[in-house]
Design a protein around this motif. Sequence first.
Motif, PDB file in Angstrom:
ATOM      1  N   SER A 109      42.521  37.070  17.898  1.00  0.00           N
ATOM      2  CA  SER A 109      43.883  36.914  17.417  1.00  0.00           C
ATOM      3  C   SER A 109      43.885  36.377  15.988  1.00  0.00           C
ATOM      4  CB  SER A 109      44.647  35.944  18.315  1.00  0.00           C
ATOM      5  OG  SER A 109      45.926  35.688  17.786  1.00  0.00           O
ATOM      6  N   LEU A 110      44.829  36.863  15.207  1.00  0.00           N
ATOM      7  CA  LEU A 110      45.009  36.379  13.843  1.00  0.00           C
ATOM      8  C   LEU A 110      46.215  35.449  13.730  1.00  0.00           C
ATOM      9  CD1 LEU A 110      44.356  39.705  11.910  1.00  0.00           C
ATOM     10  CD2 LEU A 110      42.801  37.765  12.206  1.00  0.00           C
ATOM     11  N   VAL A 111      46.943  35.266  14.823  1.00  0.00           N
ATOM     12  CA  VAL A 111      48.169  34.465  14.809  1.00  0.00           C
ATOM     13  C   VAL A 111      47.877  33.070  14.265  1.00  0.00           C
ATOM     14  CG1 VAL A 111      50.015  33.454  16.205  1.00  0.00           C
ATOM     15  CG2 VAL A 111      49.150  35.750  16.731  1.00  0.00           C
ATOM     16  N   GLY A 112      48.696  32.661  13.296  1.00  0.00           N
ATOM     17  CA  GLY A 112      48.562  31.347  12.698  1.00  0.00           C
ATOM     18  C   GLY A 112      47.556  31.251  11.571  1.00  0.00           C
ATOM     19  N   THR A 113      46.948  32.363  11.192  1.00  0.00           N
ATOM     20  CA  THR A 113      45.970  32.306  10.100  1.00  0.00           C
ATOM     21  C   THR A 113      46.613  32.735   8.784  1.00  0.00           C
ATOM     22  OG1 THR A 113      45.132  34.570  10.460  1.00  0.00           O
ATOM     23  CG2 THR A 113      44.038  32.773  11.654  1.00  0.00           C
ATOM     24  N   MET A 114      46.057  32.190   7.698  1.00  0.00           N
ATOM     25  CA  MET A 114      46.485  32.555   6.343  1.00  0.00           C
ATOM     26  C   MET A 114      45.239  32.912   5.553  1.00  0.00           C
ATOM     27  SD  MET A 114      49.030  31.543   3.436  1.00  0.00           S
ATOM     28  CE  MET A 114      50.049  30.561   4.395  1.00  0.00           C
ATOM     29  N   TRP A 115      45.343  33.976   4.777  1.00  0.00           N
ATOM     30  CA  TRP A 115      44.252  34.505   3.969  1.00  0.00           C
ATOM     31  C   TRP A 115      44.734  34.574   2.530  1.00  0.00           C
ATOM     32  CZ3 TRP A 115      39.894  36.093   6.901  1.00  0.00           C
ATOM     33  CH2 TRP A 115      40.087  36.040   8.279  1.00  0.00           C
ATOM     34  N   ILE A 144      48.126  36.570   2.763  1.00  0.00           N
ATOM     35  CA  ILE A 144      48.532  37.321   3.944  1.00  0.00           C
ATOM     36  C   ILE A 144      48.587  36.294   5.070  1.00  0.00           C
ATOM     37  CG2 ILE A 144      47.920  39.099   5.620  1.00  0.00           C
ATOM     38  CD1 ILE A 144      46.400  40.533   3.369  1.00  0.00           C
ATOM     39  N   ARG A 145      49.757  36.171   5.700  1.00  0.00           N
ATOM     40  CA  ARG A 145      49.942  35.199   6.774  1.00  0.00           C
ATOM     41  C   ARG A 145      50.363  35.943   8.042  1.00  0.00           C
ATOM     42  NH1 ARG A 145      54.410  31.963   5.174  1.00  0.00           N
ATOM     43  NH2 ARG A 145      55.689  33.293   6.496  1.00  0.00           N
ATOM     44  N   PHE A 146      49.672  35.670   9.141  1.00  0.00           N
ATOM     45  CA  PHE A 146      49.965  36.301  10.424  1.00  0.00           C
ATOM     46  C   PHE A 146      50.769  35.318  11.273  1.00  0.00           C
ATOM     47  CE2 PHE A 146      46.273  38.418   8.711  1.00  0.00           C
ATOM     48  CZ  PHE A 146      46.570  39.761   8.930  1.00  0.00           C
ATOM     49  N   ASP A 147      52.068  35.590  11.428  1.00  0.00           N
ATOM     50  CA  ASP A 147      52.974  34.678  12.112  1.00  0.00           C
ATOM     51  C   ASP A 147      53.032  34.887  13.620  1.00  0.00           C
ATOM     52  OD1 ASP A 147      53.688  33.541   9.645  1.00  0.00           O
ATOM     53  OD2 ASP A 147      55.216  35.086   9.331  1.00  0.00           O
ATOM     54  N   SER A 148      52.817  36.109  14.063  1.00  0.00           N
ATOM     55  CA  SER A 148      52.825  36.428  15.497  1.00  0.00           C
ATOM     56  C   SER A 148      51.759  37.479  15.742  1.00  0.00           C
ATOM     57  CB  SER A 148      54.207  36.949  15.923  1.00  0.00           C
ATOM     58  OG  SER A 148      54.407  38.271  15.452  1.00  0.00           O
ATOM     59  N   ASP A 149      51.724  38.013  16.953  1.00  0.00           N
ATOM     60  CA  ASP A 149      50.709  39.029  17.229  1.00  0.00           C
ATOM     61  C   ASP A 149      51.103  40.413  16.714  1.00  0.00           C
ATOM     62  OD1 ASP A 149      52.703  39.470  19.085  1.00  0.00           O
ATOM     63  OD2 ASP A 149      51.355  39.644  20.798  1.00  0.00           O
ATOM     64  N   VAL A 150      52.282  40.533  16.086  1.00  0.00           N
ATOM     65  CA  VAL A 150      52.704  41.825  15.543  1.00  0.00           C
ATOM     66  C   VAL A 150      53.331  41.748  14.153  1.00  0.00           C
ATOM     67  CG1 VAL A 150      53.041  42.914  17.809  1.00  0.00           C
ATOM     68  CG2 VAL A 150      54.950  41.712  16.685  1.00  0.00           C
ATOM     69  N   ALA A 151      53.554  40.541  13.616  1.00  0.00           N
ATOM     70  CA  ALA A 151      54.266  40.429  12.341  1.00  0.00           C
ATOM     71  C   ALA A 151      53.713  39.294  11.488  1.00  0.00           C
ATOM     72  CB  ALA A 151      55.759  40.202  12.584  1.00  0.00           C
ATOM     73  N   GLY A 152      53.971  39.412  10.192  1.00  0.00           N
ATOM     74  CA  GLY A 152      53.539  38.384   9.258  1.00  0.00           C
ATOM     75  C   GLY A 152      54.227  38.540   7.928  1.00  0.00           C
ATOM     76  N   GLU A 153      53.668  37.897   6.922  1.00  0.00           N
ATOM     77  CA  GLU A 153      54.242  37.950   5.581  1.00  0.00           C
ATOM     78  C   GLU A 153      53.123  38.066   4.564  1.00  0.00           C
ATOM     79  OE1 GLU A 153      57.793  35.541   4.045  1.00  0.00           O
ATOM     80  OE2 GLU A 153      56.048  34.436   3.293  1.00  0.00           O
ATOM     81  N   LEU A 154      53.352  38.911   3.574  1.00  0.00           N
ATOM     82  CA  LEU A 154      52.438  39.075   2.462  1.00  0.00           C
ATOM     83  C   LEU A 154      53.169  38.567   1.233  1.00  0.00           C
ATOM     84  CD1 LEU A 154      50.322  42.193   1.761  1.00  0.00           C
ATOM     85  CD2 LEU A 154      51.566  41.094  -0.076  1.00  0.00           C
ATOM     86  N   GLY A 155      52.523  37.706   0.465  1.00  0.00           N
ATOM     87  CA  GLY A 155      53.147  37.182  -0.743  1.00  0.00           C
ATOM     88  C   GLY A 155      52.198  37.290  -1.912  1.00  0.00           C
ATOM     89  N   PHE A 156      52.757  37.449  -3.086  1.00  0.00           N
ATOM     90  CA  PHE A 156      51.932  37.474  -4.282  1.00  0.00           C
ATOM     91  C   PHE A 156      52.765  37.096  -5.484  1.00  0.00           C
ATOM     92  CE2 PHE A 156      53.499  41.286  -6.349  1.00  0.00           C
ATOM     93  CZ  PHE A 156      54.082  41.975  -5.297  1.00  0.00           C
ATOM     94  N   SER A 157      52.063  36.635  -6.507  1.00  0.00           N
ATOM     95  CA  SER A 157      52.734  36.308  -7.772  1.00  0.00           C
ATOM     96  C   SER A 157      51.776  36.568  -8.912  1.00  0.00           C
ATOM     97  CB  SER A 157      53.197  34.850  -7.793  1.00  0.00           C
ATOM     98  OG  SER A 157      52.081  33.990  -7.793  1.00  0.00           O
ATOM     99  N   ILE A 158      52.361  36.847 -10.068  1.00  0.00           N
ATOM    100  CA  ILE A 158      51.594  36.969 -11.300  1.00  0.00           C
ATOM    101  C   ILE A 158      52.408  36.280 -12.383  1.00  0.00           C
ATOM    102  CG2 ILE A 158      52.530  39.259 -11.820  1.00  0.00           C
ATOM    103  CD1 ILE A 158      49.757  39.864 -13.151  1.00  0.00           C
ATOM    104  N   GLU A 159      51.728  35.433 -13.142  1.00  0.00           N
ATOM    105  CA  GLU A 159      52.374  34.697 -14.221  1.00  0.00           C
ATOM    106  C   GLU A 159      51.613  34.947 -15.519  1.00  0.00           C
ATOM    107  OE1 GLU A 159      52.683  30.570 -13.219  1.00  0.00           O
ATOM    108  OE2 GLU A 159      53.797  30.991 -11.378  1.00  0.00           O
ATOM    109  N   TYR A 160      52.366  35.188 -16.573  1.00  0.00           N
ATOM    110  CA  TYR A 160      51.801  35.403 -17.901  1.00  0.00           C
ATOM    111  C   TYR A 160      52.168  34.222 -18.786  1.00  0.00           C
ATOM    112  CZ  TYR A 160      51.120  40.206 -16.473  1.00  0.00           C
ATOM    113  OH  TYR A 160      50.722  41.336 -15.813  1.00  0.00           O
ATOM    114  N   GLU A 161      51.179  33.552 -19.339  1.00  0.00           N
ATOM    115  CA  GLU A 161      51.444  32.398 -20.191  1.00  0.00           C
ATOM    116  C   GLU A 161      52.237  32.787 -21.433  1.00  0.00           C
ATOM    117  OE1 GLU A 161      47.787  30.329 -21.010  1.00  0.00           O
ATOM    118  OE2 GLU A 161      47.444  29.935 -18.883  1.00  0.00           O
ATOM    119  N   GLU A 162      51.881  33.899 -22.068  1.00  0.00           N
ATOM    120  CA  GLU A 162      52.515  34.306 -23.313  1.00  0.00           C
ATOM    121  C   GLU A 162      53.718  35.217 -23.106  1.00  0.00           C
ATOM    122  OE1 GLU A 162      48.281  33.304 -23.905  1.00  0.00           O
ATOM    123  OE2 GLU A 162      49.292  34.686 -22.567  1.00  0.00           O
TER     124      GLU A 162
END
Length: 155
Positions: A45-51, A75-93
Motif C-alpha cells: 500500500s502507498l496510502v499515507g506516503t509522500m514522495w 506525489i502524495r497518496f491519500d487513499s488506496d485510489v486517490a492522491g495529490e500531485l503538487g509542483f512549483s517553479i520559482e525564478y529569482e530574476e
Amino acid sequence: MIKMKSNFFKTVAAIFTVATMIFAVSCDKNDDDNENQQSQTNDKSLVGTMWTISDEGDEEIDDGIMAHYIESGYIRFDSDVAGELGFSIEYEESPENNMSYNVPFTYTYQAPNGTITVSLMGYTQNMTFVVNGNQMTVTATVDGETETTIFTKQS
C-alpha cells in the motif's frame, strides 16, 4: 515567454495550459541504497506516503536573460485510489513566471507497479510508476516524448 528546459512537472501543467514541457531528473544509486531498497519493495500500500523531488539551475528566458530557478514537487497518496500531485517553479530574476499547482489524481497500484491518472479540464494524462524501496520512478509521455523522473519517499 520563457524558453523552458524539459520539465516533468509541466507535464501536469499541460493540463492547465495545454503546454507540453517535461522535466527529467536522474539520480545515482549506490550499492547500500540498492540493498536497502530491495528489502522495502514488498510494500502493498502507498496510502499515507509522500514522495518528493527538487532541482535548481539556470536557464535562458526572453531576450537572452539567464534566470535561476528552483523546482520542487511531490506525489502524495491519500487513499488506496486517490492522491495529490503538487509542483512549483520559482525564478529569482523573473517572479512573474513563477507557477505552482496542486492537482488531484486517481491511481491503481499492484506492487511494485502503478498508474497515476490526472484528469482536468477535458484533458487526461497517465503516468506509470515503479516503486523500488525509497524510490519511485515515474514515466510520462507527452506529444511522443517520454521522460522519467525519480522521486524519493519522505513518509
